[in-house]
Design a protein around this motif. Structure first.
Motif, mmCIF file in Angstrom:
data_model
loop_
_atom_site.group_PDB
_atom_site.id
_atom_site.type_symbol
_atom_site.label_atom_id
_atom_site.label_comp_id
_atom_site.label_asym_id
_atom_site.label_seq_id
_atom_site.Cartn_x
_atom_site.Cartn_y
_atom_site.Cartn_z
ATOM 1 N N LYS A 18 -3.196 -12.004 -25.951
ATOM 2 C CA LYS A 18 -1.772 -11.780 -25.696
ATOM 3 C C LYS A 18 -0.942 -12.916 -26.294
ATOM 4 N N LYS A 19 -1.429 -14.141 -26.108
ATOM 5 C CA LYS A 19 -0.682 -15.297 -26.628
ATOM 6 C C LYS A 19 -0.630 -15.267 -28.153
ATOM 7 N N ILE A 20 -1.736 -14.847 -28.743
ATOM 8 C CA ILE A 20 -1.770 -14.800 -30.210
ATOM 9 C C ILE A 20 -0.797 -13.743 -30.733
ATOM 10 N N LEU A 21 -0.816 -12.577 -30.094
ATOM 11 C CA LEU A 21 0.083 -11.507 -30.533
ATOM 12 C C LEU A 21 1.545 -11.940 -30.354
ATOM 13 N N SER B 177 -8.725 -5.544 -34.476
ATOM 14 C CA SER B 177 -8.836 -5.454 -33.023
ATOM 15 C C SER B 177 -8.907 -6.879 -32.477
ATOM 16 N N LEU B 178 -7.858 -7.208 -31.731
ATOM 17 C CA LEU B 178 -7.704 -8.574 -31.221
ATOM 18 C C LEU B 178 -8.065 -8.545 -29.749
ATOM 19 N N CYS C 170 -3.292 -13.130 -38.051
ATOM 20 C CA CYS C 170 -3.937 -13.225 -36.731
ATOM 21 C C CYS C 170 -4.825 -14.476 -36.675
ATOM 22 N N ILE C 171 -5.594 -14.695 -37.737
ATOM 23 C CA ILE C 171 -6.505 -15.843 -37.777
ATOM 24 C C ILE C 171 -5.699 -17.137 -37.686
ATOM 25 N N GLU C 172 -4.587 -17.162 -38.437
ATOM 26 C CA GLU C 172 -3.734 -18.357 -38.454
ATOM 27 C C GLU C 172 -3.149 -18.618 -37.063
ATOM 28 N N ALA C 173 -2.601 -17.549 -36.484
ATOM 29 C CA ALA C 173 -1.978 -17.697 -35.161
ATOM 30 C C ALA C 173 -3.021 -18.016 -34.088
#
Ligand SMILES: [Zn+2]
Lengths: 91, 1001
Positions: free
Chosen positions: B776-779, B769-770, B837-840
């Motif tokens: 939004k930018k990460i996704l 869950s982001l 996700c963590i990386e981005a």
């Protein structure tokens, strides 16, 4: 511990099953038409018989199917087992 | 005292294998094959313990599991120590240590012995009557009672042993390997029944194996010789499994029995390691043959409990089987012929028998004649009126019995002796039979309770079925086997039995003394020190039911469950109350028949196997990143991620701020997920949720609240329409299994006409869950092709996309109030997705957060957690969630109950927000809420359900349920605590972003 003959799987240990209370209590088709008392009768009132009792059981850790059981609560003799929707055996 | 009483070599004792052991600190020697009891007796040690209440010296009484006195602590002070072990069942091994229980400072000098001299003040019910008043004194009494009570000591360190469980399914289970059990098992197995034979002893054969009575012959051999041949033949029989050292503890319905198999208790410490100590056998048998034998009864007379007073049959077993003389001047006291067999057995081994006291007028059987020929004096119609010797019997006094057996006459004769064998007849061991639920009947002639029925699934054979003579046993066993197993021929058809056994017996439950009952001590229950006097007192005080008398006098309530004295207790009650024993019934014999260790009961389910636990596919990452974990149901969930030595509070404050200011990520894999398919799926959801589902477009998500039929909130979660007839429902983490069960129940039993299929897919997906303004930018970085505009992918909608080759389902839903996405991938890709996700998210300071921060963030938004803010008494209306209850739908689960007069009350407890007047005080969850401080008693209005310090609002916030709270907005209330009263104000439960602007931020 009972040995229960699931109508779908055959004889299994009681620990695979869950008891589900009194059988043949049908959910009213039109609940909003019922008085508080009538609804309470459906919702809360259950028999607790010493003797022959009709019960719902679920093969929870098996096929997950519900079925009915006729059990004498005074000696735990299972007198009959039949599927949901089937008529109870004549007494 | 070191004189050995070993009389003659026995084939069961290996005299070449000398074993040393310690008892009460002193070293003794015995041989391989000895029990602790037989080895002690061989060393002339009778005194082994003190009685529970009066601390009277007590000796070994029996040779089996019915032993009431010789209860010892084995290997004290080690991690293998075990209390309440019967010395008669402990096989000795090199290095064994045992101590007496219930004596302090030692068995020889016991301070509690003073109770014996105070005993007029310790009648039945003494503890109930005295120590319960005044109530405030109980703590003081308890200290002394516990200090001197003989319950042994439990080990204080971990049990080093391994325990195991095994399921066994067999056609025939035979319990007891005496003559009946052996013959039953042999014939069952020979007729192709898969047979299991169990016996608690280490040797087969029961008491017949040492039955060398010359007057009984089977096929012209002594019973002992004949049975040994039968046992030899068992080895060649297929279908037969034999388990010795295996005691059946419980007999449940439908022939389900639990037995404990003892595997290493008889081995030296060095041989015990890395082996299974005990195994619990869970046996389901098509047929059960009970061959549990009979227990000899003692006789109830004045001072019948001194060390040196034993069961006659035990003396015989010690002499014949263990080669041990229990005394050098033996006397027997009997009401039947059994004692004569024991006397003859001693005589034949050259052990001195002084006399036999027989309460019968006479007996003409061959064995009695033989005893007389041997020159042993028999006193007919006599009874023992007293015994002497404190730590060891040294004499008895006898007198003539009156004709009716209620008093004594004539002059007293004293006989010097150091061992007294008592024989009061035989009681069938019907314990397992009654545990199975079967009923007993009383046999007036034999004065015993017998099994009332043999059913198709169960028979009782041999002496537990009421047959005591070998010819009867074999004849009836043969017939029962044929009937029950439906076989035509058996081995038993052509057996020739010659016997000379008399059943003559004179039964007197309580034998008279020359002193009045009040001045005597006739013990009925040795372990609990209940005397005949206590039982009569209970009756005088108005107790009538046998179950009540048992509890009041504690008769039969020891670890031995009164195996020896229960019949006498019943007999005395029946005689005193003038009722028939058959009408009185028996007390209930409850499992276990002999005590079980906790190890046996839990088996392998210890340590990490104690309870099932579940870990998410992303778990490894949480561990690597030093998360603290909490248990949620069976799940191990990341709780918070402390860095640089943060406290939980510090970590949660940091995580919460990060999630709202930039980006946070939560492992939501534990949420329950149910895949719902079928042409009636929408209709089904209409019926199980309070809101409407038919018009939900494909690709959209909706929050749903599920009620019980009583109208109370049961579960909640977001459900997404994946296709026309396909939904995926999420449930709470803890409620997943129950929700599926409930939905199946309705589907199968109330609405079988609906075409709907449910499948649990909780474990199939991992969920990240982001959330936060930068989510939004990460996704976008992870899935550049996906159009994340509010037009294409609005709040409460769903996209099925690919990240590389990995298919994933993304829901734009939010439990924090922030712009957020729940990304679901196949479980095996979970960690990979998370790391992406963590990386981005690195450039946005993406912060992993745990369940504690999740709880805080949702509380800021006033979102409930089912099970924390609700407790099974909250309706959606109580939660101020009227908006989710459809008025248009005709019916759904729980709808009718929302219109019951009780659920419509205005003054029900309702969910509200609470703000403390001092913003720095955080309320305690569970704290009570009142409106008055100076009233007593004061009405409790409700309690705090969730409470946090919000870093985003910089103040303390809380959710609470308060009676009539809906109409109390702005009202001042109080939370009284131990040292202070906290002033609070009722507030809107949505503390943060009341206009939901951040969802689209
Ligand atoms: Zn099944």
């Amino acid at each position: 511990m009972f040995l229960i003959n699931c109508p779908y799987c055959g004889e299994r240990d009681q620990q695979e099953f869950k008891a589900g209370g009194e059988a043949h209590i049908e959910r009213p088709k039109q609940p909003t038409e019922l008085s508080d008392d009538e609804w309470a009768e459906y919702l809360f009132m259950r028999k607790n018989i010493k003797g022959v009792q009709f019960e719902r059981w679920n093969h929870a850790h098996g096929c997950r199917k519900w079925f009915n059981m006729v059990r004498d609560t005074s000696n735990d003799e299972i007198k009959a087992i039949y599927k949901m929707g089937e008529k109870p055996p004549a007494q | 005292m070191t004189k050995s009483l070993r009389v003659k070599s026995s084939e069961y004792i290996d005299e070449t294998n000398r074993i040393s052991f310690k008892f009460n600190g002193k070293t003794y020697h015995g041989f391989k094959g000895d029990t602790l009891a037989s080895a002690l007796l061989a060393n002339n040690v009778h005194l082994v313990g003190r009685s529970f209440k009066y601390h009277r010296p007590r000796g070994i009484m029996t040779s089996g599991s019915e032993e009431p006195n010789a209860i010892v602590q084995v290997n004290p002070g080690t991690n293998r120590t075990e209390p309440n072990v019967r010395a008669t069942e402990v096989e000795i091994y090199e290095g064994l240590e045992a101590t007496s229980q219930n004596c302090w400072p030692s068995v020889e000098f016991d301070i509690g012995g003073i109770n014996n001299f105070l005993s007029p003040f310790f009648p039945a019910g003494f503890y109930y009557k005295t120590f319960m008043w005044p109530a405030s004194f109980w703590e003081k009494y308890e200290f002394f009672i516990r200090h001197s009570a003989g319950l042994g000591k439990s080990p204080t360190s971990n049990d080093p042993d391994i325990y195991d469980h095994r399921n066994i399914h067999c056609d025939v289970l035979v319990v007891g390997a005496g003559i009946s059990g052996i013959l039953a098992a042999k014939n069952a197995a020979k007729n192709n029944f898969k047979t299991l034979l169990v016996d608690e002893k280490n040797e087969l054969g029961g008491s017949t194996i040492f039955e060398n009575n010359e007057f009984n012959k089977i096929d012209n051999k002594t019973p002992s010789e004949w049975l040994k041949k039968e046992i030899e033949e068992l080895k060649n029989i297929k279908n037969l499994e034999i388990k010795t050292r295996t005691s059946v503890a419980a007999y449940h319905q439908y022939n389900y029995l639990l037995a404990r198999e003892n595997l290493t208790d008889h081995l030296e410490a060095k041989d015990k390691t890395n082996k299974i100590r005990q195994r619990l056998l869970k046996i389901r048998a098509k047929k059960v043959i009970l061959a549990t034998g009979a227990l000899e009864r003692p006789l109830i007379f004045n001072n019948n409990d001194r060390p040196g007073i034993m069961l006659s049959s035990a003396i015989k077993k010690y002499s014949e089987f263990y080669g041990v003389a229990c005394g050098s001047k033996n006397v027997f006291f009997t009401n039947n012929d059994s004692a004569y067999e024991s006397a003859l057995s001693l005589y034949n081994k050259g052990i001195n028998v002084e006399a036999i006291i027989d309460i019968r007028e006479e007996s003409e059987s061959k064995i009695v004649k033989k005893v007389k020929e041997a020159g042993i004096k028999v006193y007919w119609s006599h009874t023992i009126v007293d015994t002497a010797g404190y730590k060891r019997l040294n004499g008895i006094s006898i007198m003539k019995l009156s004709n009716d057996g209620t008093s004594v006459t004539g002059s007293k004769i004293s006989i010097s002796c150091d061992c007294l064998g008592v024989a009061g007849g035989w009681t069938p061991a019907v314990h397992l039979y009654t545990q199975s639920g079967s009923k007993l009947k009383f046999d007036e002639e034999k004065q015993i309770f017998l099994p009332n029925q043999n059913t198709s699934g169960q028979i009782s054979v041999g002496s537990c079925g009421g047959d005591f003579k070998i010819d009867e046993i074999i004849k009836n066993l043969n017939q029962k086997l044929k009937d029950n197993l439906n076989i035509k021929e058996t081995d038993l058809d052509n057996i020739k039995v010659e016997i000379d056994q008399e059943n003559s017996k004179r039964n007197i439950w309580l034998l008279p003394s020359d002193k009045p009952l009040g001045k005597t001590k006739p013990f009925v229950d040795y372990q609990n020190d209940a005397t005949a006097k206590d039982i009569k007192l209970a009756l005088r005080e108005g107790f009538r039911s046998i179950e009540h008398v048992k509890r009041y006098t504690t008769t039969g309530m020891g670890t031995d469950q009164g195996k020896l004295g229960n019949m006498h207790a019943l007999g005395i009650i029946a005689d005193t109350a003038g009722v028939k024993m058959g009408e009185l019934g028996t007390t209930t014999f409850r499992p276990p028949y002999t005590p079980l260790t906790f190890g046996t009961i839990v088996g392998r389910n210890v340590g990490k196997f104690f309870d099932i636990f579940r870990r998410t596919p992303i778990n490894e990452w949480h561990v690597e990143n030093k998360a603290e974990f909490e248990n949620v149901g069976q799940w191990k969930r990341a709780w918070y991620y402390p860095i640089n030595g943060e406290t939980m509070h510090q970590a949660v404050q940091r995580e919460s701020k990060a999630a709202r200011e930039s980006a946070g990520i939560l492992d939501a894999s534990t949420l329950g997920k149910i895949d719902i398919q079928g042409s009636d799926a929408s209709e089904f959801l209409n019926r199980v949720y309070t809101n409407a589902w038919s018009k939900l477009a494909v690709g959209k998500c909706r929050y749903g609240l599920m009620l019980n039929e009583d109208g109370m909130v049961y579960d909640d979660g977001v459900t997404t329409r994946l296709g026309e007839n396909h939904y995926i429902m999420t449930t709470t983490t803890g409620g997943a299994a129950n929700v599926l069960g409930k939905l199946e129940d309705y589907l199968q039993t109330e609405w079988p006409e609906l075409d709907v299929y449910l499948t649990s897919v909780t474990d199939h997906y991992a969920t990240a869950s982001l959330c936060g303004p930068n989510s939004k930018k990460i996704l976008k970085k992870i899935i550049p092709d996906l159009d994340l505009s509010d037009e294409n992918f609005p709040h409460m909608s769903f996209k099925e996309v690919h990240i590389g080759n990995i298919q994933c389902r993304i829901m734009r839903i939010s439990f924090t109030g922030e712009h957020s996405y729940e990304i679901n991938v196949q479980a095996s890709y979970g960690k990979d997705l998370w790391e992406k996700c963590i990386e981005a998210g690195k450039e946005f300071n993406i912060t992993p957060y745990g369940t504690e921060t999740m709880h805080l963030l949702r509380a800021e938004k006033g979102f409930i957690i089912v099970g924390q803010d609700t407790d099974g008494t909250m309706t959606p209306i109580d939660l101020q969630m009227d908006w989710i209850v459809s008025k248009k739908k005709y019916d759904f689960i729980g709808k009718r109950s929302l219109y019951r007069s009780d659920t419509m009350r205005e003054d029900r407890k309702q969910l509200v927000g609470l703000l403390t007047d001092d913003p720095n005080i955080v309320l305690e969850e569970g704290a009570q809420i009142v409106s008055e401080l100076n009233q007593s008693p004061v009405e409790m209005l409700g309690h705090v359900t969730s409470s946090y310090f919000s870093p985003n609002l910089k103040k303390s916030i809380a959710l609470a349920v308060v009676r009539g709270g809906k109409d109390m907005m702005g009202k001042k209330l109080f939370v009284p605590m131990e040292n202070k009263n906290i002033n609070v104000t009722v507030a809107n439960p949505v503390f943060y972003d009341q206009k939901n602007e951040r969802l689209n931020a």
